[in-house]
Design a protein around this motif. Structure first.
Motif, PDB file in Angstrom:
ATOM      1  N   ALA A   1       0.795  -1.230   0.000  1.00 40.26           N
ATOM      2  CA  ALA A   1       0.000   0.000   0.000  1.00 40.26           C
ATOM      3  C   ALA A   1       0.823   1.274   0.000  1.00 40.26           C
ATOM      4  O   ALA A   1       0.459   2.269  -0.614  1.00 40.26           O
ATOM      5  N   LEU A   2       1.951   1.291   0.707  1.00 38.98           N
ATOM      6  CA  LEU A   2       2.757   2.512   0.830  1.00 38.98           C
ATOM      7  C   LEU A   2       4.044   2.446   0.009  1.00 38.98           C
ATOM      8  O   LEU A   2       4.980   3.202   0.272  1.00 38.98           O
ATOM      9  N   ALA A   3       4.103   1.554  -0.959  1.00 42.94           N
ATOM     10  CA  ALA A   3       5.288   1.442  -1.808  1.00 42.94           C
ATOM     11  C   ALA A   3       5.579   2.787  -2.467  1.00 42.94           C
ATOM     12  O   ALA A   3       4.672   3.458  -2.970  1.00 42.94           O
TER      13      ALA A   3
ATOM     14  N   LEU B   1       4.491   2.041   9.024  1.00 42.82           N
ATOM     15  CA  LEU B   1       4.669   2.488   7.647  1.00 42.82           C
ATOM     16  C   LEU B   1       5.566   1.515   6.881  1.00 42.82           C
ATOM     17  O   LEU B   1       5.272   1.155   5.730  1.00 42.82           O
ATOM     18  N   ALA B   2       6.657   1.063   7.508  1.00 39.82           N
ATOM     19  CA  ALA B   2       7.576   0.134   6.846  1.00 39.82           C
ATOM     20  C   ALA B   2       6.900  -1.197   6.538  1.00 39.82           C
ATOM     21  O   ALA B   2       7.110  -1.782   5.469  1.00 39.82           O
ATOM     22  N   ASP B   3       6.083  -1.685   7.471  1.00 38.63           N
ATOM     23  CA  ASP B   3       5.408  -2.967   7.267  1.00 38.63           C
ATOM     24  C   ASP B   3       4.445  -2.929   6.082  1.00 38.63           C
ATOM     25  O   ASP B   3       4.072  -3.980   5.557  1.00 38.63           O
ATOM     26  N   ASN B   4       4.044  -1.744   5.705  1.00 43.02           N
ATOM     27  CA  ASN B   4       3.099  -1.614   4.590  1.00 43.02           C
ATOM     28  C   ASN B   4       3.765  -1.036   3.338  1.00 43.02           C
ATOM     29  O   ASN B   4       3.092  -0.492   2.470  1.00 43.02           O
ATOM     30  N   GLY B   5       5.083  -1.164   3.268  1.00 42.34           N
ATOM     31  CA  GLY B   5       5.775  -0.893   2.028  1.00 42.34           C
ATOM     32  C   GLY B   5       6.568   0.389   1.946  1.00 42.34           C
ATOM     33  O   GLY B   5       7.263   0.619   0.954  1.00 42.34           O
ATOM     34  N   ALA B   6       6.466   1.276   2.938  1.00 40.13           N
ATOM     35  CA  ALA B   6       7.223   2.526   2.886  1.00 40.13           C
ATOM     36  C   ALA B   6       8.716   2.249   3.044  1.00 40.13           C
ATOM     37  O   ALA B   6       9.120   1.298   3.717  1.00 40.13           O
ATOM     38  N   SER B   7       9.531   3.073   2.403  1.00 40.73           N
ATOM     39  CA  SER B   7      10.987   3.006   2.573  1.00 40.73           C
ATOM     40  C   SER B   7      11.351   3.903   3.748  1.00 40.73           C
ATOM     41  O   SER B   7      11.260   5.124   3.655  1.00 40.73           O
ATOM     42  N   VAL B   8      11.737   3.298   4.868  1.00 39.73           N
ATOM     43  CA  VAL B   8      11.994   4.039   6.105  1.00 39.73           C
ATOM     44  C   VAL B   8      13.492   4.060   6.393  1.00 39.73           C
ATOM     45  O   VAL B   8      14.122   3.005   6.515  1.00 39.73           O
ATOM     46  N   ILE B   9      14.049   5.259   6.483  1.00 33.62           N
ATOM     47  CA  ILE B   9      15.456   5.448   6.843  1.00 33.62           C
ATOM     48  C   ILE B   9      15.520   6.042   8.241  1.00 33.62           C
ATOM     49  O   ILE B   9      14.950   7.106   8.495  1.00 33.62           O
TER      50      ILE B   9
ATOM     51  N   LEU C   1      -1.154  12.168   4.204  1.00 36.80           N
ATOM     52  CA  LEU C   1      -0.787  11.705   2.869  1.00 36.80           C
ATOM     53  C   LEU C   1      -1.997  11.710   1.943  1.00 36.80           C
ATOM     54  O   LEU C   1      -1.899  12.085   0.756  1.00 36.80           O
ATOM     55  N   LEU C   2      -3.153  11.307   2.460  1.00 33.84           N
ATOM     56  CA  LEU C   2      -4.377  11.358   1.655  1.00 33.84           C
ATOM     57  C   LEU C   2      -4.740  12.792   1.298  1.00 33.84           C
ATOM     58  O   LEU C   2      -5.143  13.091   0.163  1.00 33.84           O
ATOM     59  N   ASP C   3      -4.604  13.703   2.261  1.00 35.68           N
ATOM     60  CA  ASP C   3      -4.908  15.107   1.995  1.00 35.68           C
ATOM     61  C   ASP C   3      -3.948  15.689   0.961  1.00 35.68           C
ATOM     62  O   ASP C   3      -4.332  16.540   0.151  1.00 35.68           O
TER      63      ASP C   3
END
Length: 394
Positions: A2-4, A24-32, A175-177
Motif C-alpha cells: 500500500a505505501l510502496a 509504515l515500513a510494514d506496509n511498504g514505505a521506505s523508512v530510513i 498523505l491522503l490530503d
C-alpha cells in the motif's frame, strides 16, 4: 504494498516514534532511521527492536556536513518522524518552517511530531513516560489495581496506542490530503491526548453515566472486573481462563455448560442459573461459585469444553502459546489489518535481524543521495558519519 514508493525519514527515538515508522515500513514505505554517530573507539549500540524493514544511516548532525546530509534526505522525503521534545529539531535546523515555510525546501513533506505531554501545555518541557502520560489523561485513575491504587497495562495505552499508532494514523490522513491538495503539513501527536482518544468509550461513559459502565470505583464496574461474568479465573494446576459472557444469551451458554461439567465431588448448596446474571446482591456468591468451579479442573479441560461455543470463555495464553495457536501467528507479531490487494504481512522475523545496527546502510544511502566514494570516505574520516564496518569502502 500500500505505501510502496513512500519515503520516510525517522529520527531515532524511543518506542512510540519507531512504532509509527514500523507501521509504515510494514506496509511498504521506505523508512530510513537517522542514528547518532559514536567516536572511533566507541561501539554503536542500538536496542530498538521495532526496526523491521528499515535502514539506518549514522550521521553527526552537529557538523554542517552532517546537517547537509539530513537536509538532502528530507528534501526528497515524503514523511519525517520527529520523536523529540518540543524545539529539539528546530535547534538542529530542521524545524517545520525549513521545509513547509514560504521558501520551504519540501512543501509536500508530512512533518509528524510525537511528544509525551501536549505542546503548549504546562508539562511540555518535562521528561515523562507512559505511566505519567496515562496519569494526566484521566484514564489511569479508572484502571483497577490492588490496595486501592490504580493498575496500569504495561506501556501500551500511551506509548503505542495513543502515541505511535495515532501518529501513524495522522501521517496516513495527511498523505491522503496531500493527494487532494498537493501540500504537506505538520501532524502533531501527543501521548496524553492520544491515550484519551483511544479511551473514548470509558471516558464518555464516565462523563455521561449509564448503567454500571464505569460509574463505580475502579474494579466495581462491569468491564473492569466488577462483574463475576467478566473476569479472569485460576484453574487447577495453574493457568487461567478469561470469561466475558456479558450478554444474557452468552451467559446462559456459559453457566449451563459450566454447571454440567463440574465434577461430582464439587458440591455447593446453591447452583446459579441463567436468570440470575444481573441479580447484584448475588454477585459475590456467583463469583465465589465460578472461582471454585474453575479450580476444579485444568485450564486445558475448560478450554476444550468451551471451544466452539458462545460462552465467551477462552484460555489465557502465554506469548509462546499464542504464537502457536494460529498458523498466521509467530513469536514476532505480524502487521494488521490485512489489505486484500496488498501483501502486508511479513513472515516471522529471525531474532537476530530484529535489531537494526546503527549505520548499517550509511554508505548505501549516501550513494543514493549522490555522494561518491571519495566524499563518503572524507565524511567518515572527519567523523561526520559512521559506517557499519568502521570506515567507508572506496
Amino acid at each position: 504494498m500500500a505505501l510502496a514508493g513512500t519515503r520516510v525519514v525517522e529520527f531515532a527515538g524511543l518506542a512510540p516514534g519507531p512504532f509509527a515508522g514500523l507501521i509504515l515500513a510494514d506496509n511498504g514505505a521506505s523508512v530510513i532511521r537517522i542514528d547518532r554517530t559514536v567516536s572511533p573507539h566507541g561501539k554503536p549500540v542500538n536496542n530498538d527492536i521495532l526496526s523491521r524493514g528499515k535502514r539506518s544511516i549514522s550521521v553527526n548532525t552537529k557538523t554542517q556536513s552532517g546537517r547537509n546530509i539530513v537536509l538532502r534526505l528530507l528534501e526528497q522525503a515524503d514523511v519525517l518522524i520527529d520523536p523529540y521534545r518540543p524545539g529539539v529539531l528546530e535547534k538542529m535546523g530542521f524545524g517545520p518552517d525549513v521545509f513547509l515555510g514560504e521558501r520551504g525546501l519540501n512543501k509536500r513533506l508530512i512533518y509528524a511530531r510525537i511528544v509525551g505531554f501536549p505542546r503548549g501545555g504546562p508539562h511540555q518541557h518535562m521528561a515523562g513516560h507512559d505511566i505519567n502520560y496515562l496519569a494526566l489523561s484521566g484514564v489511569l485513575s479508572m484502571l483497577p489495581g490492588k490496595g486501592g491504587k490504580p493498575g496500569f497495562p504495561l506501556n501500551l495505552l500511551a506509548d503505542f496506542a495513543g502515541g505511535g499508532m495515532m501518529c501513524a494514523n495522522g501521517i496516513l490522513m495527511a498523505l491522503l490530503d496531500r493527494v487532494r491538495t498537493g501540500h504537506g503539513q505538520v501532524v502533531d501527536a501527543d501521548m496524553v491526548s492520544g491515550a484519551r482518544y483511544v479511551s473514548s468509550f470509558p471516558l464518555i461513559h464516565k462523563a455521561f453515566p449509564t448503567e454500571r459502565i464505569f460509574t463505580s470505583p475502579p474494579g466495581k464496574n462491569i468491564l473492569d472486573g466488577g462483574a463475576p461474568f467478566y473476569d479472569v479465573y485460576e484453574c487447577a494446576e495453574g493457568g487461567h481462563m478469561s470469561l466475558g459472557c456479558l450478554e444474557p444469551q452468552f451467559f446462559a451458554v456459559f453457566i449451563t455448560t459450566f454447571n454440567r461439567a463440574l465434577p461430582k465431588s464439587f458440591k455447593e448448596e446453591w447452583v446459579p442459573g441463567p436468570h440470575e446474571q444481573f441479580d447484584l446482591e448475588k454477585w459475590p456468591r456467583l463469583r465465589e461459585y465460578i472461582r471454585k468451579g474453575f479450580l476444579s479442573q485444568t485450564r486445558e479441560f475448560w478450554s476444550d469444553l468451551f471451544h466452539g461455543t458462545d460462552a465467551c470463555a477462552v484460555a489465557v495464553l502465554h506469548p509462546d502459546e499464542a504464537s502457536q495457536f494460529d498458523r498466521d501467528f509467530s513469536l514476532v507479531p505480524s502487521p494488521t489489518p490485512i489489505l486484500s490487494r496488498f501483501k502486508s504481512r511479513p513472515r516471522e522475523t529471525p531474532t537476530q535481524s530484529i535489531v537494526l545496527p546503527m549505520g548499517e546502510h550509511t554508505e548505501e544511502i549516501l550513494t543514493e543521495l549522490g555522494y561518491d566514494g571519495w566524499q563518503i570516505s572524507e565524511l567518515a574520516i572527519e567523523e561526520t558519519i559512521n559506517t557499519l564496518h568502521g570506515r567507508a569502502k572506496l
